[in-house]
Design a protein around this motif. Structure first.
Motif, PDB file in Angstrom:
ATOM      1  N   ASP A   5      58.255  13.281 -66.652  1.00 18.41           N
ATOM      2  CA  ASP A   5      57.005  13.225 -67.408  1.00 18.41           C
ATOM      3  C   ASP A   5      56.977  14.382 -68.400  1.00 18.41           C
ATOM      4  OD1 ASP A   5      56.593  15.407 -65.802  1.00 18.41           O
ATOM      5  OD2 ASP A   5      55.307  14.328 -64.389  1.00 18.41           O
ATOM      6  N   LEU A   6      55.865  14.499 -69.116  1.00 23.13           N
ATOM      7  CA  LEU A   6      55.770  15.531 -70.137  1.00 23.13           C
ATOM      8  C   LEU A   6      55.889  16.924 -69.532  1.00 23.13           C
ATOM      9  CD1 LEU A   6      55.286  16.262 -73.079  1.00 23.13           C
ATOM     10  CD2 LEU A   6      52.833  16.167 -72.650  1.00 23.13           C
ATOM     11  N   ALA A   7      55.281  17.125 -68.361  1.00 22.75           N
ATOM     12  CA  ALA A   7      55.356  18.438 -67.703  1.00 22.75           C
ATOM     13  C   ALA A   7      56.817  18.803 -67.430  1.00 22.75           C
ATOM     14  CB  ALA A   7      54.552  18.415 -66.403  1.00 22.75           C
ATOM     15  N   HIS A   8      57.592  17.818 -67.013  1.00 24.85           N
ATOM     16  CA  HIS A   8      59.010  18.028 -66.745  1.00 24.85           C
ATOM     17  C   HIS A   8      59.738  18.478 -68.017  1.00 24.85           C
ATOM     18  CE1 HIS A   8      63.064  16.193 -65.219  1.00 24.85           C
ATOM     19  NE2 HIS A   8      63.054  17.491 -65.139  1.00 24.85           N
ATOM     20  N   VAL A   9      59.478  17.791 -69.126  1.00 26.04           N
ATOM     21  CA  VAL A   9      60.108  18.157 -70.396  1.00 26.04           C
ATOM     22  C   VAL A   9      59.721  19.582 -70.791  1.00 26.04           C
ATOM     23  CG1 VAL A   9      60.206  17.663 -72.867  1.00 26.04           C
ATOM     24  CG2 VAL A   9      60.195  15.784 -71.227  1.00 26.04           C
ATOM     25  N   LEU A  10      58.439  19.905 -70.658  1.00 28.10           N
ATOM     26  CA  LEU A  10      57.968  21.232 -71.067  1.00 28.10           C
ATOM     27  C   LEU A  10      58.580  22.313 -70.172  1.00 28.10           C
ATOM     28  CD1 LEU A  10      54.237  20.414 -71.899  1.00 28.10           C
ATOM     29  CD2 LEU A  10      56.167  20.715 -73.483  1.00 28.10           C
ATOM     30  N   GLU A  11      58.737  22.003 -68.879  1.00 27.67           N
ATOM     31  CA  GLU A  11      59.356  22.949 -67.948  1.00 27.67           C
ATOM     32  C   GLU A  11      60.827  23.189 -68.331  1.00 27.67           C
ATOM     33  OE1 GLU A  11      58.823  25.035 -65.726  1.00 27.67           O
ATOM     34  OE2 GLU A  11      60.915  25.283 -65.084  1.00 27.67           O
ATOM     35  N   VAL A  12      61.550  22.134 -68.609  1.00 24.07           N
ATOM     36  CA  VAL A  12      62.957  22.254 -69.022  1.00 24.07           C
ATOM     37  C   VAL A  12      63.051  23.039 -70.333  1.00 24.07           C
ATOM     38  CG1 VAL A  12      64.925  20.940 -69.920  1.00 24.07           C
ATOM     39  CG2 VAL A  12      63.794  20.213 -67.803  1.00 24.07           C
ATOM     40  N   ASN A  13      62.148  22.737 -71.244  1.00 24.75           N
ATOM     41  CA  ASN A  13      62.102  23.424 -72.526  1.00 24.75           C
ATOM     42  C   ASN A  13      61.909  24.933 -72.320  1.00 24.75           C
ATOM     43  OD1 ASN A  13      61.781  23.345 -75.526  1.00 24.75           O
ATOM     44  ND2 ASN A  13      59.733  24.114 -75.013  1.00 24.75           N
ATOM     45  N   ARG A  14      60.979  25.266 -71.437  1.00 28.26           N
ATOM     46  CA  ARG A  14      60.702  26.678 -71.154  1.00 28.26           C
ATOM     47  C   ARG A  14      61.928  27.342 -70.530  1.00 28.26           C
ATOM     48  NH1 ARG A  14      55.809  25.898 -69.423  1.00 28.26           N
ATOM     49  NH2 ARG A  14      56.554  25.261 -67.379  1.00 28.26           N
ATOM     50  N   TRP A  15      62.536  26.669 -69.541  1.00 26.75           N
ATOM     51  CA  TRP A  15      63.728  27.222 -68.897  1.00 26.75           C
ATOM     52  C   TRP A  15      64.832  27.492 -69.936  1.00 26.75           C
ATOM     53  CZ3 TRP A  15      68.702  25.414 -69.051  1.00 26.75           C
ATOM     54  CH2 TRP A  15      69.623  26.151 -68.297  1.00 26.75           C
ATOM     55  N   ALA A  16      65.085  26.502 -70.795  1.00 30.00           N
ATOM     56  CA  ALA A  16      66.191  26.625 -71.753  1.00 30.00           C
ATOM     57  C   ALA A  16      65.917  27.738 -72.754  1.00 30.00           C
ATOM     58  CB  ALA A  16      66.405  25.289 -72.475  1.00 30.00           C
ATOM     59  N   ARG A  17      64.665  27.874 -73.175  1.00 32.30           N
ATOM     60  CA  ARG A  17      64.308  28.936 -74.119  1.00 32.30           C
ATOM     61  C   ARG A  17      64.534  30.303 -73.477  1.00 32.30           C
ATOM     62  NH1 ARG A  17      61.348  27.360 -78.663  1.00 32.30           N
ATOM     63  NH2 ARG A  17      60.758  29.539 -78.892  1.00 32.30           N
ATOM     64  N   GLU A  18      64.086  30.437 -72.234  1.00 31.37           N
ATOM     65  CA  GLU A  18      64.255  31.718 -71.553  1.00 31.37           C
ATOM     66  C   GLU A  18      65.730  32.039 -71.333  1.00 31.37           C
ATOM     67  OE1 GLU A  18      60.002  31.463 -69.169  1.00 31.37           O
ATOM     68  OE2 GLU A  18      61.879  31.517 -68.026  1.00 31.37           O
ATOM     69  N   TYR A  19      66.489  31.008 -70.930  1.00 33.57           N
ATOM     70  CA  TYR A  19      67.913  31.218 -70.670  1.00 33.57           C
ATOM     71  C   TYR A  19      68.620  31.660 -71.956  1.00 33.57           C
ATOM     72  CZ  TYR A  19      72.553  30.650 -68.723  1.00 33.57           C
ATOM     73  OH  TYR A  19      73.825  30.891 -68.291  1.00 33.57           O
ATOM     74  N   ALA A  20      68.333  30.956 -73.044  1.00 30.56           N
ATOM     75  CA  ALA A  20      68.972  31.275 -74.318  1.00 30.56           C
ATOM     76  C   ALA A  20      68.568  32.675 -74.790  1.00 30.56           C
ATOM     77  CB  ALA A  20      68.596  30.230 -75.370  1.00 30.56           C
ATOM     78  N   GLN A  21      67.293  32.998 -74.598  1.00 27.41           N
ATOM     79  CA  GLN A  21      66.784  34.298 -74.993  1.00 27.41           C
ATOM     80  C   GLN A  21      67.509  35.412 -74.239  1.00 27.41           C
ATOM     81  OE1 GLN A  21      63.964  34.126 -77.369  1.00 27.41           O
ATOM     82  NE2 GLN A  21      65.107  35.996 -77.735  1.00 27.41           N
TER      83      GLN A  21
END
Lengths: 434, 434
Positions: B406-422
């Motif tokens: 769902d959208l929450a899942h996408v936003l969670e993955v998005n947050r994880w990937a941003r933090e990891y890349a950062q």
């Protein structure tokens, strides 16, 4: 025909349809459940091919040979190449053929296996009989020159759709042909690669949004030649086209750019667009076959390798497309597409085409007839290359254009123009027409 | 909306419709004959524009300004450029606007004339409120990055068609967005020039005849640069795009070719085509915007001058086209269109895009989020040019893909990937990621 897209669901719906309940029983006892795993409809399209032994005719039969489940060849009409025709008859087993005249019919009969019951006709009536034979679903009209006009009109008047490769039909008698097609509600499907490209580019678009049609032209073998060199062009040089392998008449027309002039007129008639909203780009690679420009500035183009099977197959199965063998278009390998404005000084035929289209009425028929005579004279060495547009222009200048009345009128104008051009070539000779 | 094609006849039919006969009189007495000389229907389309001050937003408003009788701007959502937004508010008089946060809302209020009753919202909820405001006929979704995802989904769930310029929406949450659009029967109209080109080229064609989609790519400013020179690319160099004048994020994506990678994924989602049936040609002139190859070998392409108003206007009025000012496409003057295969060695982003699309699920969201972070770091001088795909590849490598829930899942993955890349950029620093 043409409902391939709905065969699946439609067939399934029919099969699921419950039986009508018998009146004496409660209805729910009488529903028959049928589970359909797959449905294969065999919708064979019956073809009559006029000009079977020419370049387009042969390519049409190549498409048929690649998709034997799609087509059946009911009839073939050809000229005098009875050797090739005999081979086609053996391969495709038509029920009816027609050739140029009784002499050719006799030669053909000798080539066929004894006991063959094939019906062999001759002359224009024979071609018209092939076009309008019972059961024909589509006529491929690919006879060269004005000879294709009568059988094409016969097919339309019989309500049979026509895949039209004979551009003289629309050039000489556009108003007649289009009026007959409208009256009979018959599809005219262009086979010329340029007009097929326009038809494909126009799919799904609103007619009122079209701003301009753009035909591409290879420019022929003499595209970059200076005028003085053009004066000395020989038939052998003019017959070597850089991209397309076609018949002699159209190859010469391509070298003079009269072919593009005829196509401009044809496009105006077929798509109902004023000739001054039709442009031409020289595009030597012949990859973009034509383009449609819309009011918003967007342009839709159709591209493909130069292979006449593509537009032929599209006309045969429109709106479906058939898989065709052959290499795909590889733009990475082609690497470069170039474009130039046409030079109407060195190639006056294009200018004559626009003039004839603007004049309208009988004038395009005169241009076409004079050109046929001039090309024949050039191929026989009786007229220099630059004499071709000269003969056309002088014949046009001697003609008083009238609105087209009927087929007899077109044929009369055609005869007059041919005779005038012939006399011009004979009287003035080679020297005064170069 | 979208019934412009039938306005004339439809309106006329309505006007000719006889009055219902009064029951006490013979019916023929009560037909009212109305002769209609001309009917002008004013069908105004009400727009909500998300990302109003960005490149696409400004071009959208330019189209609106050119056709004020066609559109009304109901709502605008923007980020922090309140100066530009204030000007747009003055010109287009929306009823509702939204900005990035309360601070920006305060600055905007100060810029507007006193006594202005405009409703000013802020944040993601504000943008969603603009997208779903009462009376909106079409949402133009042109916010940059993952921020556009929520308001776009809100619009779709409210049953409002979306002109989609935010490619991250389809890249990160394609399956969600397409499922919602199908469920609500809502049109998603691509605004990207490439996807608009594909949509235009697919008009009137049978989906089952499509063999392959071809996206064109300019190749960006470093198309011909050797790898060692790419290592030293500066933000200023990367921000100079040869053909398109766009925002910073998309211009850098164009230079790395990540933009084309995102577009490949977007095309796969939008047109329901497996990613391995989507090809890319480098076409430096950006004139052919994309092409569709069919089973018969025919290829339909859409061309135009590089002007975002064209695909925007098409999305706004599809299937109609609006006349647009500006020079027409002149192929004679352009003279040459060239094509190359893309080099995935020097531009690994394209390879990463295909890999993410083949993996599917949450992986494209990770590619997109990591790329957003990496591009920002590059623009701030914290990451070298070649570090961008390195950060994306390492983040993808650290991710275990899952189907999107769902959208929450996408936003969670998005947050994880941003933090990891950062973290990757901070820890490894510039030297280890070049």
């Amino acid at each position: 025909m043409g409902w391939g897209g709905v065969i699946g669901p439609q067939a399934r719906r029919l099969c699921y349809k419950p039986l009508a309940p018998f009146p004496n029983f409660p209805p729910h006892h009488f529903f028959l459940q049928v589970r359909v795993e797959s449905v294969k409809m065999e919708v064979v399209k019956n073809l009559a091919i006029l000009g079977a032994t020419g370049s387009i005719g042969q390519s049409t039969l190549a498409v048929v040979a690649e998709h034997p489940q799609e087509f059946r060849v009911l009839g073939l009409a050809a000229g005098r190449n009875v050797e090739l025709l005999a081979g086609q008859i053996g391969q495709f087993q038509p029920g009816l053929v027609s050739v140029q005249d009784e002499e050719a019919a006799g030669r053909l009969r000798e080539l066929l296996p004894s006991g063959n019951t094939l019906q062999i006709l001759a002359g224009p009536q024979g071609a018209a009989a092939v076009a309008t034979a019972a059961g024909v679903d589509l006529v491929v009209s690919a006879m060269v020159g004005a000879a294709g006009l009568e059988p094409t009109l016969s097919a339309i008047q019989a309500g049979i759709p026509v895949a039209l490769a004979n551009k003289e039909t629309l050039v000489a008698a556009g108003s007649l042909v289009m009026a007959a097609a409208r009256e009979k509600g018959v599809d005219l499907l262009p086979v010329d690669s340029e007009h097929s490209a326009l038809m494909q580019a126009l799919q799904g678009q609103r007619r009122e949004d079209v701003k301009k049609l753009w035909l591409t032209a290879s420019g022929g073998p003499f595209r970059a030649w200076p005028a003085d060199r053009l004066a000395r062009v020989t038939p052998a040089q003019a017959l070597r086209h850089p991209n397309w392998n076609m018949g002699a008449k159209i190859t010469i027309d391509s070298a003079t750019m009269m072919n593009k002039a005829l196509e401009v007129i044809e496009a105006a008639v077929l798509f109902g667009v004023p000739v001054d909203r039709i442009g031409v780009y020289i595009h030597p690679q012949s990859i973009i076959h034509s383009l449609v420009e819309f009011v918003d500035g967007s342009v839709i183009a159709q591209l493909g390798v130069p292979d006449m099977r593509l537009p032929i197959a599209y006309a045969l199965t429109y709106p479906r497309r058939l898989p065709l063998s052959g290499p795909p278009l590889d733009l990475g390998q082609i690497a470069q597409l170039t474009f130039e404005e046409p030079d109407v000084e060195r190639f006056p035929s294009l200018r004559l085409g626009y003039e004839a289209a603007r004049t309208g009425g009988t004038m395009p028929a005169v241009l076409n007839a004079a050109n046929e005579v001039a090309v024949a004279a050039f191929l026989e060495g009786r007229l220099p290359f630059l004499g071709i547009p000269r003969v056309v222009e002088e014949t046009m200048g001697a003609h008083t254009p009238r609105p087209i009345q009927d087929l007899a009128h077109v044929l009369e104008v055609n005869r007059w123009a041919r005779e005038y051009a012939q006399r011009l070539i004979e009287e003035k000779g080679a020297t005064n027409l170069s």
